[in-house]
Design a protein around this motif. Structure first.
Motif, PDB file in Angstrom:
ATOM      1  N   VAL A 105       0.880  -1.178   0.000  1.00  0.00           N
ATOM      2  CA  VAL A 105       0.000   0.000   0.000  1.00  0.00           C
ATOM      3  C   VAL A 105       0.912   1.221   0.000  1.00  0.00           C
ATOM      4  CG1 VAL A 105      -1.863   1.208   1.162  1.00  0.00           C
ATOM      5  CG2 VAL A 105      -1.743  -1.271   1.298  1.00  0.00           C
ATOM      6  N   ARG A 106       1.062   1.795  -1.154  1.00  0.00           N
ATOM      7  CA  ARG A 106       1.968   2.934  -1.358  1.00  0.00           C
ATOM      8  C   ARG A 106       3.385   2.613  -0.871  1.00  0.00           C
ATOM      9  NH1 ARG A 106      -0.763   8.708  -1.584  1.00  0.00           N
ATOM     10  NH2 ARG A 106      -2.773   8.158  -2.445  1.00  0.00           N
ATOM     11  N   SER A 107       3.849   3.283   0.198  1.00  0.00           N
ATOM     12  CA  SER A 107       5.269   3.155   0.556  1.00  0.00           C
ATOM     13  C   SER A 107       5.614   1.950   1.406  1.00  0.00           C
ATOM     14  CB  SER A 107       5.725   4.410   1.313  1.00  0.00           C
ATOM     15  OG  SER A 107       5.908   5.450   0.411  1.00  0.00           O
ATOM     16  N   ALA A 108       4.646   1.160   1.768  1.00  0.00           N
ATOM     17  CA  ALA A 108       4.975   0.073   2.695  1.00  0.00           C
ATOM     18  C   ALA A 108       4.216  -1.195   2.344  1.00  0.00           C
ATOM     19  CB  ALA A 108       4.658   0.500   4.122  1.00  0.00           C
ATOM     20  N   ASP A 109       4.820  -2.307   2.712  1.00  0.00           N
ATOM     21  CA  ASP A 109       4.135  -3.594   2.634  1.00  0.00           C
ATOM     22  C   ASP A 109       3.491  -3.819   3.991  1.00  0.00           C
ATOM     23  OD1 ASP A 109       5.047  -3.906   0.109  1.00  0.00           O
ATOM     24  OD2 ASP A 109       6.633  -5.322   0.610  1.00  0.00           O
ATOM     25  N   ILE A 110       2.176  -3.807   4.000  1.00  0.00           N
ATOM     26  CA  ILE A 110       1.448  -3.828   5.259  1.00  0.00           C
ATOM     27  C   ILE A 110       0.791  -5.179   5.467  1.00  0.00           C
ATOM     28  CG2 ILE A 110      -0.580  -2.846   6.408  1.00  0.00           C
ATOM     29  CD1 ILE A 110       0.281  -0.167   5.111  1.00  0.00           C
TER      30      ILE A 110
END
Lengths: 166, 324
Positions: A56-61
């Protein structure tokens, strides 16, 4: 934040279930998923655990999740053990009519957030929502395509066998 | 978040890039021609500076690894995510190259002045990828960890940069992020943003060898575009004895918001929203790749070359400054 997406698949619920119950299929079917690995001995059923991440955008959540409901072929739900708080659910409802082949209404729900994160958490959840919803929509489309293609292949195979038998 | 293993300026293995100023070559001695009154004032100033320096250095806490607070990190992940996604449009690649568990030495190039956006982006990515439960410590300059208003950084696992603290982190099984280039690299001019500059500091190689932990090079780009960094000001820093007083080898000059002309960057600046891209490279197991007794210089040259090649590739991807 709660996100719900749904789609109708031209296949029996059991055919859809075969895909969503298989942890190996998630990397192929689910959009935005960068990791979906079995954690531990148990691969399926209540208590099975998976390490999952969604970009999700800048991170792997994501984090470690555990299956908490396994009601074949209608309900499959999970909840987070570590990582961000999340709760997900597949709901399959087969619709059988005499004049049409079986169809399955597939609903994918995902609730997520971080308890105690305050206003930034609320903001982040809402800003992430379009991306998450997009991933779920794409996932359902990919699931539909995969299941229906398998149905077509199975039907074609059956026709070939029938022709060969005659 | 500036400094790697530079507690000993000469390092345990590397040659000194900035030899200590010889006695009598400091600011006080240069005031000898100003007369008795001027000399007295200069000595008073020096004593005051030493007193402040002593206070600051003594405030630098010994690494208390238990200050790291996973719940705090978890609750602040959304804030980091907002900053990284909306402001820096951060992108971190190759986290799968970091071993899943056990101690690991993450060796990064450092950019962005005192705001260090690369650390923010990487900390978010690491914490979400491996979970906040995994121990992760970042080595930072004494000044950073001793600033009262930055004490929250210790909850993220930040500890003062020193070989001892790094060893304690690795011994605890943590992933330890070190920036060997430290304050020298982080304030390099913007037009050198695509250069790895560790200044021949090699303590990290010895550290990885002593603890037999893998090294994962972490290469980032974009930080040097968050302001216009003009010069490190090493000569000024040396003349003002900042090296001896505060372990500061630089007095950087940059043009950035809101100060326009920013000298020292001690109060930070508002970084421009430059796109930050970070790439973690495959883990290097020193004894497997370099034999039972690896040569420090060979390892140093190999890792920095690897990082420079990656940085060149990342720089080639960028079309415009700031926009990425």
């Amino acid at each position: 934040m709660r996100t719900v997406e749904a789609i109708d698949v031209s296949a029996p619920a059991q055919a859809v279930w075969r895909v969503i119950a298989d942890p190996q299929s998630y990397l192929h079917v689910m959009a935005g998923i960068t990791r979906w690995e079995v954690s531990g001995e148990q691969r399926r059923g209540v208590g099975a655990r998976y390490k999952m991440l969604m970009r999700v955008r800048s991170a792997d959540i994501g984090g470690l999740i555990e299956i908490v409901e396994w009601d074949e072929p209608t309900e499959l739900a999970w909840t987070s053990v570590t990582g961000l708080d999340q709760r997900g659910r597949w709901r399959l409802r087969e619709r059988v009519t005499p004049s049409h082949p079986p169809r399955t209404h597939v609903e994918l729900r995902l609730s997520y957030g971080v308890a105690g994160s305050g206003l930034p958490g609320w903001l982040a959840e809402h800003l992430a929502a379009p991306t998450v919803a997009g991933h779920l929509r794409t996932s359902l489309r990919q699931l539909k395509r995969r299941v229906e293609h398998e149905q077509l292949r199975t039907a074609a195979s059956a026709r070939r066998e029938a022709r060969a038998a005659t | 978040m500036q400094e790697g293993l530079t507690a000993h300026p000469a390092g345990r293995n590397g040659r000194a890039e900035h030899p200590p100023t010889p006695p009598g070559d400091g600011a006080a001695s240069r005031t000898s021609g100003l007369g008795a009154a001027g000399l007295g004032a200069a000595r008073l100033l020096e004593r005051a500076a030493r007193s402040v320096a002593g206070t600051v250095v003594s405030r630098a806490p010994r690494a208390d690894l238990d200050e790291r607070d996973p719940d705090y990190i978890r609750e602040h992940l959304p804030l980091l995510w907002l900053a990284c996604s909306l402001w820096y449009r951060g992108e971190v690649r190759g986290l799968g190259n970091v071993p899943e568990e056990g101690p690991v030495l993450l060796v990064g190039n450092h950019s962005g002045g005192n705001m260090t956006p690369d650390t923010v982006v990487f900390t978010l990515a690491f914490s979400t990828h491996f979970g906040v439960e995994r121990r992760f410590h970042q080595l930072a300059h004494n000044l950073v960890v001793s600033m009262p208003f930055l004490s929250f950084l210790r909850k993220y696992g930040m500890v003062a940069a020193s070989p001892e603290n790094a060893e304690r982190g690795l011994a605890a099984g943590a992933a330890v992020l070190v920036y060997p280039g430290g304050d020298r690299e982080v304030h390099r001019p913007s037009w050198q943003g695509d250069r790895i500059d560790f200044g021949w500091r090699k303590g990290w190689v010895r550290l990885a060898m002593d603890h037999d932990v893998p090294i994962v090079p972490v290469v980032s780009i974009g930080g040097q575009e968050t302001a216009l960094f003009v010069t490190r000001g090493e000569r000024i820093a040396s003349a003002l004895m900042l090296d001896r007083l505060f372990r500061l080898k630089v007095l950087p000059v940059s043009i950035g918001l809101p100060w326009v002309l920013n000298v020292g960057d001690l109060l930070g600046h508002i970084p421009l929203p430059a796109k930050i891209t970070v790439e973690a490279l495959p883990a290097i197991h020193l004894r497997e790749e370099f034999g039972a007794d690896p040569d420090l210089d060979e390892v140093y040259a190999y890792v920095t070359r690897l990082m420079q090649d990656t940085l060149d590739a990342l720089a080639a991807e960028r079309r415009l400054p700031v926009l990425g």
